[in-house]
Design a protein around this motif. Sequence first.
Motif, mmCIF file in Angstrom:
data_model
loop_
_atom_site.group_PDB
_atom_site.id
_atom_site.type_symbol
_atom_site.label_atom_id
_atom_site.label_comp_id
_atom_site.label_asym_id
_atom_site.label_seq_id
_atom_site.Cartn_x
_atom_site.Cartn_y
_atom_site.Cartn_z
ATOM 1 N N GLU A 39 -28.977 19.639 68.718
ATOM 2 C CA GLU A 39 -28.504 20.776 67.928
ATOM 3 C C GLU A 39 -28.567 22.094 68.690
ATOM 4 O O GLU A 39 -27.734 22.975 68.501
ATOM 5 C CB GLU A 39 -29.319 20.896 66.640
ATOM 6 N N GLN A 40 -29.564 22.246 69.549
ATOM 7 C CA GLN A 40 -29.724 23.496 70.295
ATOM 8 C C GLN A 40 -30.445 23.220 71.597
ATOM 9 O O GLN A 40 -30.997 22.140 71.803
ATOM 10 C CB GLN A 40 -30.500 24.519 69.449
ATOM 11 N N HIS A 41 -30.410 24.208 72.486
ATOM 12 C CA HIS A 41 -30.990 24.035 73.816
ATOM 13 C C HIS A 41 -32.367 24.677 73.931
ATOM 14 O O HIS A 41 -33.134 24.338 74.834
ATOM 15 C CB HIS A 41 -30.046 24.647 74.866
ATOM 16 N N PHE A 42 -32.659 25.606 73.040
ATOM 17 C CA PHE A 42 -33.949 26.298 73.089
ATOM 18 C C PHE A 42 -34.554 26.324 71.693
ATOM 19 O O PHE A 42 -33.932 26.807 70.750
ATOM 20 C CB PHE A 42 -33.774 27.728 73.616
ATOM 21 N N ARG A 54 -38.392 14.098 70.104
ATOM 22 C CA ARG A 54 -37.122 13.794 69.437
ATOM 23 C C ARG A 54 -35.927 14.258 70.269
ATOM 24 O O ARG A 54 -34.915 13.562 70.356
ATOM 25 C CB ARG A 54 -37.094 14.443 68.053
ATOM 26 N N VAL A 55 -36.042 15.444 70.867
ATOM 27 C CA VAL A 55 -34.945 15.967 71.690
ATOM 28 C C VAL A 55 -34.719 15.056 72.898
ATOM 29 O O VAL A 55 -33.575 14.730 73.245
ATOM 30 C CB VAL A 55 -35.232 17.413 72.136
ATOM 31 N N LEU A 56 -35.809 14.645 73.548
ATOM 32 C CA LEU A 56 -35.652 13.781 74.720
ATOM 33 C C LEU A 56 -35.017 12.453 74.337
ATOM 34 O O LEU A 56 -34.107 11.960 75.031
ATOM 35 C CB LEU A 56 -37.009 13.531 75.384
ATOM 36 N N ILE A 57 -35.459 11.848 73.251
ATOM 37 C CA ILE A 57 -34.910 10.558 72.844
ATOM 38 C C ILE A 57 -33.425 10.680 72.510
ATOM 39 O O ILE A 57 -32.631 9.788 72.838
ATOM 40 C CB ILE A 57 -35.712 9.985 71.659
ATOM 41 N N LYS A 58 -33.039 11.784 71.907
ATOM 42 C CA LYS A 58 -31.610 12.007 71.654
ATOM 43 C C LYS A 58 -30.840 12.063 72.967
ATOM 44 O O LYS A 58 -29.742 11.508 73.092
ATOM 45 C CB LYS A 58 -31.398 13.292 70.863
ATOM 46 N N ILE A 114 -34.465 15.272 80.857
ATOM 47 C CA ILE A 114 -35.740 15.988 80.954
ATOM 48 C C ILE A 114 -35.782 17.045 79.859
ATOM 49 O O ILE A 114 -34.778 17.703 79.571
ATOM 50 C CB ILE A 114 -35.907 16.663 82.335
ATOM 51 N N VAL A 115 -36.954 17.224 79.269
ATOM 52 C CA VAL A 115 -37.198 18.287 78.296
ATOM 53 C C VAL A 115 -38.420 19.067 78.749
ATOM 54 O O VAL A 115 -39.436 18.475 79.134
ATOM 55 C CB VAL A 115 -37.417 17.709 76.881
ATOM 56 N N ALA A 116 -38.323 20.395 78.727
ATOM 57 C CA ALA A 116 -39.452 21.247 79.092
ATOM 58 C C ALA A 116 -40.255 21.579 77.842
ATOM 59 O O ALA A 116 -39.696 21.966 76.815
ATOM 60 C CB ALA A 116 -38.954 22.526 79.759
ATOM 61 N N LEU A 117 -41.565 21.444 77.931
ATOM 62 C CA LEU A 117 -42.447 21.665 76.794
ATOM 63 C C LEU A 117 -43.430 22.787 77.105
ATOM 64 O O LEU A 117 -44.116 22.747 78.134
ATOM 65 C CB LEU A 117 -43.203 20.377 76.461
ATOM 66 N N ASP A 118 -43.472 23.800 76.257
ATOM 67 C CA ASP A 118 -44.367 24.959 76.379
ATOM 68 C C ASP A 118 -43.893 25.945 77.440
ATOM 69 O O ASP A 118 -44.002 27.150 77.261
ATOM 70 C CB ASP A 118 -45.804 24.512 76.658
ATOM 71 N N ARG A 119 -43.351 25.455 78.556
ATOM 72 C CA ARG A 119 -42.954 26.316 79.675
ATOM 73 C C ARG A 119 -41.540 25.961 80.133
ATOM 74 O O ARG A 119 -41.262 24.806 80.451
ATOM 75 C CB ARG A 119 -43.927 26.129 80.846
ATOM 76 N N ALA A 120 -40.681 26.951 80.180
ATOM 77 C CA ALA A 120 -39.306 26.719 80.608
ATOM 78 C C ALA A 120 -39.261 26.380 82.098
ATOM 79 O O ALA A 120 -40.068 26.883 82.891
ATOM 80 C CB ALA A 120 -38.451 27.949 80.327
ATOM 81 N N ILE A 121 -38.323 25.512 82.481
ATOM 82 C CA ILE A 121 -38.109 25.185 83.893
ATOM 83 C C ILE A 121 -36.848 25.875 84.393
ATOM 84 O O ILE A 121 -36.884 26.647 85.340
ATOM 85 C CB ILE A 121 -38.007 23.661 84.093
ATOM 86 N N ASN A 122 -35.724 25.609 83.759
ATOM 87 C CA ASN A 122 -34.495 26.354 84.041
ATOM 88 C C ASN A 122 -33.586 26.263 82.825
ATOM 89 O O ASN A 122 -33.856 25.519 81.882
ATOM 90 C CB ASN A 122 -33.801 25.874 85.331
ATOM 91 N N GLU A 123 -32.498 27.016 82.856
ATOM 92 C CA GLU A 123 -31.642 27.131 81.673
ATOM 93 C C GLU A 123 -30.887 25.842 81.357
ATOM 94 O O GLU A 123 -30.363 25.673 80.249
ATOM 95 C CB GLU A 123 -30.646 28.278 81.853
ATOM 96 N N LYS A 124 -30.838 24.901 82.287
ATOM 97 C CA LYS A 124 -30.120 23.654 82.049
ATOM 98 C C LYS A 124 -30.963 22.625 81.311
ATOM 99 O O LYS A 124 -30.435 21.652 80.792
ATOM 100 C CB LYS A 124 -29.653 23.065 83.383
ATOM 101 N N ILE A 125 -32.259 22.832 81.278
ATOM 102 C CA ILE A 125 -33.173 21.867 80.672
ATOM 103 C C ILE A 125 -33.613 22.368 79.306
ATOM 104 O O ILE A 125 -34.130 23.476 79.182
ATOM 105 C CB ILE A 125 -34.400 21.642 81.582
#
Length: 327
Positions: free
Chosen positions: A306-309, A294-298, A138-149
């Motif tokens: 490369e990074q989480h945020f 791109r992040v989700l497909i990776k 899962i990738v969060a877009l525009d709005r963060a969900i939690n620090e693991k995503i």
Amino acid sequence: MTTIRDVAKKAGVSVATVSRFLNSTGYVSQEAAAAVTAAVAELQYELNPVARSLNTKKSNLIGLILPDITNPFFPELARAVEDVALSYGYTVILCNSDEKPEKEKNYIETLKKKYIAGFIVASNQLDAPHYANANLPIVALDRAINEKIPTISSNNKEGAILGTKALLDRGCKNILFLRGPEELNPANDRYDGFMETIQQTDVNFRVVFCPFHFADSQEIAEQALRDDPSIDGIFASSDVSAAGALKAASLLGIAVPDALQVVGFDGVALGEMLTPGLTTVAQDVYKMGAIAARVLIKRIENQEIEQHFYQVPVKLVIRGTTRSVTE
């Protein structure tokens, strides 16, 4: 219609070998792989994607959950996600949640049964269990969900500072801030940027809560302008809200930008369609959606990210709803 048995016969291998090669589910020798590839090309065989997903418990489908597809910001995000996903061989399924947790949960559960590969989500459901327990990328877009995503967003606070200064630099002395919903992190960051900037001045200001909807924004802005005709600047937390404020000013006979200056936030194509054109804090909406895809497909393909945020820069776009800078 060509079948997998036809491919196997043409290649001189077993049906099981063809299946393992096409579905990447086991070892196939180089010679067999070459024979199957040639047979597939010659017979123009197309693997049924439904059958493949049932066999492998995987698909090339990506779920994109957006809160409100009528807000022009989100279709622009969706276009970027779709463009990038298609270039990698993935198909996007668009889901409109209306900010309702039960709809989001239903989309997650339904699409998991279709062996969805992963989700891109714009949600305000912080730490929602249906995301934490999805067991899918899962990738969060525009709005963060939690620090693991992993999260992709704009620098909302810096954008609000730019927008507020744009009004101050152009001589506004009584500014109305149309604050977005307080349950949304981007709206809160924009509020923080506005307050940090405005409190360093001696100008008058007023903050009102305003949903990111045109009709509601028009009504709220119209009432505020009736209550205080001395308002000479409006900073809206979204371009949709800014458009509502412009409609309110028009109905009240207030000249823009001579008597009232307006700045929005988003940078969607809508701003260029208005008359006068909307001055706005522009997010790179397409870049945000492209990075998210791109992040989700990776993550789907088990590649390192490369990074989480990811925080995408913003810029101020000057158009006709603001005057020249006061000397």
